[in-house]
Design a protein around this motif. Structure first.
Motif, PDB file in Angstrom:
ATOM      1  N   GLY A   9       0.766   7.578 -10.872  1.00 35.72           N
ATOM      2  CA  GLY A   9      -0.319   8.389 -11.399  1.00 35.72           C
ATOM      3  C   GLY A   9       0.182   9.448 -12.360  1.00 35.72           C
ATOM      4  O   GLY A   9       1.384   9.650 -12.522  1.00 35.72           O
ATOM      5  N   GLY A  10      -0.760  10.115 -13.014  1.00 32.03           N
ATOM      6  CA  GLY A  10      -0.374  11.166 -13.936  1.00 32.03           C
ATOM      7  C   GLY A  10      -1.488  11.499 -14.901  1.00 32.03           C
ATOM      8  O   GLY A  10      -2.639  11.101 -14.709  1.00 32.03           O
ATOM      9  N   LEU A  11      -1.111  12.209 -15.952  1.00 36.40           N
ATOM     10  CA  LEU A  11      -2.048  12.624 -16.997  1.00 36.40           C
ATOM     11  C   LEU A  11      -1.884  11.701 -18.194  1.00 36.40           C
ATOM     12  O   LEU A  11      -0.755  11.465 -18.654  1.00 36.40           O
ATOM     13  N   VAL A  12      -2.994  11.195 -18.690  1.00 39.22           N
ATOM     14  CA  VAL A  12      -2.958  10.294 -19.837  1.00 39.22           C
ATOM     15  C   VAL A  12      -4.140  10.610 -20.744  1.00 39.22           C
ATOM     16  O   VAL A  12      -5.195  11.043 -20.267  1.00 39.22           O
ATOM     17  N   LEU A  20      -0.202   1.729 -11.867  1.00 39.65           N
ATOM     18  CA  LEU A  20      -0.016   2.212 -10.512  1.00 39.65           C
ATOM     19  C   LEU A  20       0.670   1.141  -9.675  1.00 39.65           C
ATOM     20  O   LEU A  20       0.480  -0.052  -9.912  1.00 39.65           O
ATOM     21  N   ALA A  21       1.441   1.587  -8.715  1.00 40.51           N
ATOM     22  CA  ALA A  21       2.085   0.677  -7.773  1.00 40.51           C
ATOM     23  C   ALA A  21       1.846   1.173  -6.355  1.00 40.51           C
ATOM     24  O   ALA A  21       1.765   2.373  -6.113  1.00 40.51           O
ATOM     25  N   CYS A  22       1.734   0.247  -5.450  1.00 39.83           N
ATOM     26  CA  CYS A  22       1.572   0.568  -4.027  1.00 39.83           C
ATOM     27  C   CYS A  22       2.539  -0.308  -3.245  1.00 39.83           C
ATOM     28  O   CYS A  22       2.374  -1.534  -3.212  1.00 39.83           O
ATOM     29  N   ALA A  23       3.531   0.318  -2.656  1.00 37.72           N
ATOM     30  CA  ALA A  23       4.545  -0.414  -1.910  1.00 37.72           C
ATOM     31  C   ALA A  23       4.293  -0.282  -0.415  1.00 37.72           C
ATOM     32  O   ALA A  23       4.109   0.831   0.092  1.00 37.72           O
ATOM     33  N   TYR A  93      -6.563   7.747  -6.823  1.00 35.34           N
ATOM     34  CA  TYR A  93      -6.534   6.307  -6.585  1.00 35.34           C
ATOM     35  C   TYR A  93      -5.730   6.023  -5.320  1.00 35.34           C
ATOM     36  O   TYR A  93      -4.580   6.468  -5.199  1.00 35.34           O
ATOM     37  N   SER A  94      -6.349   5.267  -4.422  1.00 33.30           N
ATOM     38  CA  SER A  94      -5.706   4.967  -3.146  1.00 33.30           C
ATOM     39  C   SER A  94      -5.595   3.463  -2.954  1.00 33.30           C
ATOM     40  O   SER A  94      -6.491   2.708  -3.347  1.00 33.30           O
ATOM     41  N   CYS A  95      -4.526   3.086  -2.309  1.00 33.27           N
ATOM     42  CA  CYS A  95      -4.260   1.695  -1.995  1.00 33.27           C
ATOM     43  C   CYS A  95      -4.718   1.419  -0.558  1.00 33.27           C
ATOM     44  O   CYS A  95      -4.584   2.285   0.318  1.00 33.27           O
ATOM     45  N   GLN A  96      -5.239   0.227  -0.337  1.00 32.32           N
ATOM     46  CA  GLN A  96      -5.713  -0.143   0.995  1.00 32.32           C
ATOM     47  C   GLN A  96      -5.265  -1.549   1.337  1.00 32.32           C
ATOM     48  O   GLN A  96      -5.284  -2.441   0.484  1.00 32.32           O
ATOM     49  N   ALA A  97      -4.862  -1.724   2.580  1.00 36.62           N
ATOM     50  CA  ALA A  97      -4.541  -3.057   3.101  1.00 36.62           C
ATOM     51  C   ALA A  97      -5.594  -3.431   4.124  1.00 36.62           C
ATOM     52  O   ALA A  97      -5.824  -2.682   5.077  1.00 36.62           O
ATOM     53  N   ASP A  98      -6.212  -4.580   3.925  1.00 32.15           N
ATOM     54  CA  ASP A  98      -7.322  -4.965   4.799  1.00 32.15           C
ATOM     55  C   ASP A  98      -6.848  -5.318   6.197  1.00 32.15           C
ATOM     56  O   ASP A  98      -7.443  -4.893   7.188  1.00 32.15           O
ATOM     57  N   ARG A  99      -5.784  -6.101   6.298  1.00 27.52           N
ATOM     58  CA  ARG A  99      -5.263  -6.504   7.601  1.00 27.52           C
ATOM     59  C   ARG A  99      -3.763  -6.731   7.490  1.00 27.52           C
ATOM     60  O   ARG A  99      -3.307  -7.464   6.616  1.00 27.52           O
ATOM     61  N   GLY A 113      -3.058   4.259   1.890  1.00 28.20           N
ATOM     62  CA  GLY A 113      -2.010   5.131   1.389  1.00 28.20           C
ATOM     63  C   GLY A 113      -2.563   6.538   1.194  1.00 28.20           C
ATOM     64  O   GLY A 113      -3.747   6.795   1.427  1.00 28.20           O
ATOM     65  N   GLN A 114      -1.696   7.440   0.724  1.00 25.79           N
ATOM     66  CA  GLN A 114      -2.104   8.839   0.608  1.00 25.79           C
ATOM     67  C   GLN A 114      -2.819   9.133  -0.710  1.00 25.79           C
ATOM     68  O   GLN A 114      -3.473  10.156  -0.836  1.00 25.79           O
ATOM     69  N   GLY A 115      -2.698   8.244  -1.670  1.00 29.65           N
ATOM     70  CA  GLY A 115      -3.383   8.413  -2.939  1.00 29.65           C
ATOM     71  C   GLY A 115      -2.502   9.005  -4.024  1.00 29.65           C
ATOM     72  O   GLY A 115      -1.521   9.702  -3.738  1.00 29.65           O
ATOM     73  N   THR A 116      -2.889   8.717  -5.265  1.00 30.84           N
ATOM     74  CA  THR A 116      -2.179   9.278  -6.415  1.00 30.84           C
ATOM     75  C   THR A 116      -3.211   9.695  -7.459  1.00 30.84           C
ATOM     76  O   THR A 116      -4.188   8.983  -7.693  1.00 30.84           O
ATOM     77  N   GLN A 117      -2.998  10.850  -8.043  1.00 24.89           N
ATOM     78  CA  GLN A 117      -3.975  11.407  -8.986  1.00 24.89           C
ATOM     79  C   GLN A 117      -3.802  10.782 -10.366  1.00 24.89           C
ATOM     80  O   GLN A 117      -2.685  10.712 -10.899  1.00 24.89           O
TER      81      GLN A 117
END
Length: 122
Positions: A9-12, A20-23, A93-99, A113-117
């Protein structure tokens, strides 16, 4: 257990791009559908895009043609390539895993996840 950690995330500026990436980390066996959601100030959280373990994707109408979701199952990572960004894309923006499946315990559902601005501004 499993942990989702977002980055990128960031300013654009309007019209710009971000990736964005979610590991996902932890001792799990596999993850089913993963998704990106966002929450803008004063608004409810909304779906941005989802992707199944097999690669089938779904997008919110507001981002179709501008955002692309992808995943690397070997790296347990899901990506969101965002282009032609608009000020209205500004959100956490937050990442989610369904199962999340494990070999020696029951599954976990709805992991976040905790989210990224992401801020789109000139």
């Amino acid at each position: 257990q499993v942990q989702l950690v977002e980055s990128g995330g960031g300013l654009v500026q309007p019209g710009g791009s971000l990736r964005l990436a979610c590991a996902a980390s932890g001792s799990f066996f596999s993850i089913s559908t993963m998704g990106w959601y966002r929450r803008a100030p004063g608004k409810q959280r909304e779906l941005v895009a989802t992707i199944t373990s097999g690669g089938n994707t779904n997008y919110a109408d507001s981002v179709k043609g501008r955002f692309t979701i992808s995943r690397d199952n070997a790296k347990n990572t899901v990506y969101l390539q965002m282009g032609s960004l608009k000020p209205e894309d500004t959100a956490v923006y937050s990442c989610q895993a369904d199962r999340v499946l494990f070999l020696h315990r029951g599954p976990l559902h709805d992991v976040w996840g905790q989210g990224t601005q992401v801020t789109v501004s000139s």
